[in-house]
Structure formats: C-alpha cells, structure tokens
Motif scaffolding. Structure first.
Motif, PDB file in Angstrom:
ATOM      1  N   GLN A  66      18.991  39.475  45.250  1.00 43.43           N
ATOM      2  CA  GLN A  66      18.755  40.084  46.557  1.00 43.43           C
ATOM      3  C   GLN A  66      19.976  40.844  47.067  1.00 43.43           C
ATOM      4  O   GLN A  66      19.842  41.794  47.829  1.00 43.43           O
ATOM      5  N   GLN A  67      21.155  40.425  46.668  1.00 47.87           N
ATOM      6  CA  GLN A  67      22.392  41.028  47.158  1.00 47.87           C
ATOM      7  C   GLN A  67      22.829  42.248  46.352  1.00 47.87           C
ATOM      8  O   GLN A  67      23.698  42.992  46.788  1.00 47.87           O
ATOM      9  N   LEU A  68      22.242  42.457  45.187  1.00 47.61           N
ATOM     10  CA  LEU A  68      22.660  43.550  44.314  1.00 47.61           C
ATOM     11  C   LEU A  68      21.814  44.795  44.556  1.00 47.61           C
ATOM     12  O   LEU A  68      20.587  44.730  44.524  1.00 47.61           O
ATOM     13  N   GLN A  69      22.470  45.897  44.769  1.00 44.75           N
ATOM     14  CA  GLN A  69      21.783  47.154  45.056  1.00 44.75           C
ATOM     15  C   GLN A  69      20.942  47.629  43.866  1.00 44.75           C
ATOM     16  O   GLN A  69      19.938  48.296  44.052  1.00 44.75           O
ATOM     17  N   GLY A  70      21.332  47.261  42.650  1.00 48.17           N
ATOM     18  CA  GLY A  70      20.642  47.732  41.464  1.00 48.17           C
ATOM     19  C   GLY A  70      19.721  46.725  40.809  1.00 48.17           C
ATOM     20  O   GLY A  70      19.305  46.920  39.674  1.00 48.17           O
ATOM     21  N   SER A  71      19.390  45.636  41.512  1.00 40.17           N
ATOM     22  CA  SER A  71      18.506  44.614  40.939  1.00 40.17           C
ATOM     23  C   SER A  71      17.433  44.205  41.940  1.00 40.17           C
ATOM     24  O   SER A  71      17.683  44.179  43.142  1.00 40.17           O
ATOM     25  N   ILE A  72      16.257  43.882  41.415  1.00 36.23           N
ATOM     26  CA  ILE A  72      15.119  43.498  42.258  1.00 36.23           C
ATOM     27  C   ILE A  72      14.194  42.576  41.469  1.00 36.23           C
ATOM     28  O   ILE A  72      14.131  42.666  40.247  1.00 36.23           O
ATOM     29  N   MET A  73      13.502  41.688  42.175  1.00 33.92           N
ATOM     30  CA  MET A  73      12.458  40.870  41.565  1.00 33.92           C
ATOM     31  C   MET A  73      11.253  40.905  42.496  1.00 33.92           C
ATOM     32  O   MET A  73      11.327  40.465  43.636  1.00 33.92           O
ATOM     33  N   TYR A  74      10.141  41.448  41.989  1.00 33.74           N
ATOM     34  CA  TYR A  74       8.893  41.497  42.742  1.00 33.74           C
ATOM     35  C   TYR A  74       7.923  40.449  42.214  1.00 33.74           C
ATOM     36  O   TYR A  74       7.836  40.225  40.996  1.00 33.74           O
ATOM     37  N   LEU A  75       7.170  39.855  43.119  1.00 34.00           N
ATOM     38  CA  LEU A  75       6.093  38.937  42.776  1.00 34.00           C
ATOM     39  C   LEU A  75       4.771  39.554  43.189  1.00 34.00           C
ATOM     40  O   LEU A  75       4.667  40.133  44.279  1.00 34.00           O
ATOM     41  N   ALA A  76       3.757  39.411  42.346  1.00 36.08           N
ATOM     42  CA  ALA A  76       2.389  39.749  42.721  1.00 36.08           C
ATOM     43  C   ALA A  76       1.668  38.418  42.904  1.00 36.08           C
ATOM     44  O   ALA A  76       1.690  37.559  42.015  1.00 36.08           O
ATOM     45  N   ILE A  77       1.057  38.261  44.068  1.00 36.10           N
ATOM     46  CA  ILE A  77       0.444  36.985  44.428  1.00 36.10           C
ATOM     47  C   ILE A  77      -1.031  37.205  44.765  1.00 36.10           C
ATOM     48  O   ILE A  77      -1.374  38.116  45.528  1.00 36.10           O
ATOM     49  N   ALA A  78      -1.882  36.357  44.193  1.00 29.11           N
ATOM     50  CA  ALA A  78      -3.314  36.360  44.491  1.00 29.11           C
ATOM     51  C   ALA A  78      -3.738  34.916  44.685  1.00 29.11           C
ATOM     52  O   ALA A  78      -3.372  34.045  43.888  1.00 29.11           O
ATOM     53  N   ASN A  79      -4.471  34.652  45.740  1.00 27.69           N
ATOM     54  CA  ASN A  79      -4.934  33.293  46.032  1.00 27.69           C
ATOM     55  C   ASN A  79      -3.779  32.291  46.024  1.00 27.69           C
ATOM     56  O   ASN A  79      -3.886  31.206  45.443  1.00 27.69           O
ATOM     57  N   ASP A  80      -2.662  32.679  46.618  1.00 23.21           N
ATOM     58  CA  ASP A  80      -1.469  31.830  46.754  1.00 23.21           C
ATOM     59  C   ASP A  80      -0.814  31.456  45.425  1.00 23.21           C
ATOM     60  O   ASP A  80      -0.052  30.496  45.364  1.00 23.21           O
ATOM     61  N   GLU A  81      -1.115  32.187  44.363  1.00 24.78           N
ATOM     62  CA  GLU A  81      -0.503  31.940  43.059  1.00 24.78           C
ATOM     63  C   GLU A  81       0.159  33.213  42.538  1.00 24.78           C
ATOM     64  O   GLU A  81      -0.380  34.312  42.729  1.00 24.78           O
ATOM     65  N   ILE A  82       1.304  33.059  41.885  1.00 27.03           N
ATOM     66  CA  ILE A  82       1.954  34.205  41.250  1.00 27.03           C
ATOM     67  C   ILE A  82       1.119  34.616  40.042  1.00 27.03           C
ATOM     68  O   ILE A  82       0.772  33.787  39.200  1.00 27.03           O
TER      69      ILE A  82
END
Length: 180
Positions: A61-77
C-alpha cells in the motif's frame, strides 16, 4: 473501487487489498494452487503466516509502483491481481504482474477486467513504464488475453517449472506503456 457484472450476471466488487484480508488471501492462494497447474505454487504451498502477510500488504500500500487488487463475489475472493515493482531506482519502472482466478470464475470476463484495472493503474501511478509477466508456454488461453492487451513475448525460460516429473517452459512477456 468498482462493481461490475460477470458474463453470468454475478456481481463482483474490485478493491485494493487491506491488511485484515491477509488470512482470506492466504486461504485463497492455497485453494487455487490445487485448481490449476499453471501457477508457480500448488495446493497448500502458500505458507506465509498471517502477520507476515499483513506486513506485506501494508508495504504494498505504501509503494507507488505496487498494488494488490481483490475481486470479491458473495463475500469471497474470486481473483487476486498484483503489480510489484522493486525499490531500486534503476529498475523500479518495471512492474511484475500476477493474476490468479478461481477455476469457477474463469471464462466470464474477469481476467480481462482485472488485467485492464492493473494496466490502467500502472499507466497513472507515475512510476511504471513497463509491465512484465511470466506464464507457462502452454497456457494458451492466458497468452491470447495477454496478446490482445498488447503484451509481447520477450523470451522463453526452458524447463523452468517441474510438475509431477514433467518440465515446462515459461514465457516472459511485457507491455511497454505509453507516457501521457
């Protein structure tokens, strides 16, 4: 971040990962590791402990060049998509992309959606100029998607993966981003 519908009509929410997602992310990785041989890990091989992974998410979260996205459906990744960039100045313009989708949600447009989210984020983060990824040479469905999105093959790593006594080659691909 965003809500959209899959081809089957299922509602999916995409958002950035938070430290309190760590256990659910670890569980997801250990589950999908047993669903396909196209990943670099198998079932229950993601052995990072929760506290360490919470720290990883915080650092991401603190790095300008890094990201992690989650896709969630029915409260599950149902998918995780990442770009990780090194801290070293000489190579921090290169982000390495990773994407994992639950087997139950493949072929529904989720891979393309997650890839587009990552690419758009990379175009606007002020750091990333090149996105790289690795995939098994026989992962034809993924390779077709990557090519449609503009990725080009940069090389082949021979006998890079060993699964059940069989070696597989790994394809290195990259997308050069246009500076706006």
């Amino acid at each position: 971040m965003e809500t959209f519908l899959l081809k089957n009509g299922e509602k999916v929410f995409i958002r950035e990962a938070l430290p309190n997602d760590a256990q659910q992310i670890i569980d997801f990785y250990n589950l999908v590791g047993g669903e396909t041989d196209f990943l670099s890990f198998g079932k229950d091989e993601f052995t990072t402990d929760v506290a360490a992974f919470q720290t990883t998410i915080q650092k991401t979260q603190q790095l300008q060049g890094s990201i992690m996205y989650l896709a969630i459906a029915n409260d599950e990744i149902i998918s995780i998509a990442t770009i990780d960039s090194p801290l070293k100045k000489r190579v921090q313009h290169v982000g390495t992309l990773g994407i994992v989708i639950r087997e139950t949600h493949t072929g529904l447009g989720l891979g393309k959606k997650m890839m587009n989210e990552l690419i758009e984020w990379a175009r606007t983060n002020g750091v990333t100029e090149k996105i790289t990824l690795l995939t098994r040479e026989d992962n034809e469905t993924a390779i077709q998607l990557y090519k449609k999105l503009g990725f080009e093959t940069e090389g082949i790593l021979k006998k890079d993966t060993l699964i059940n006594g069989t070696y597989y080659n790994t394809l290195s691909m990259a997308l050069l981003l246009q500076k706006n």
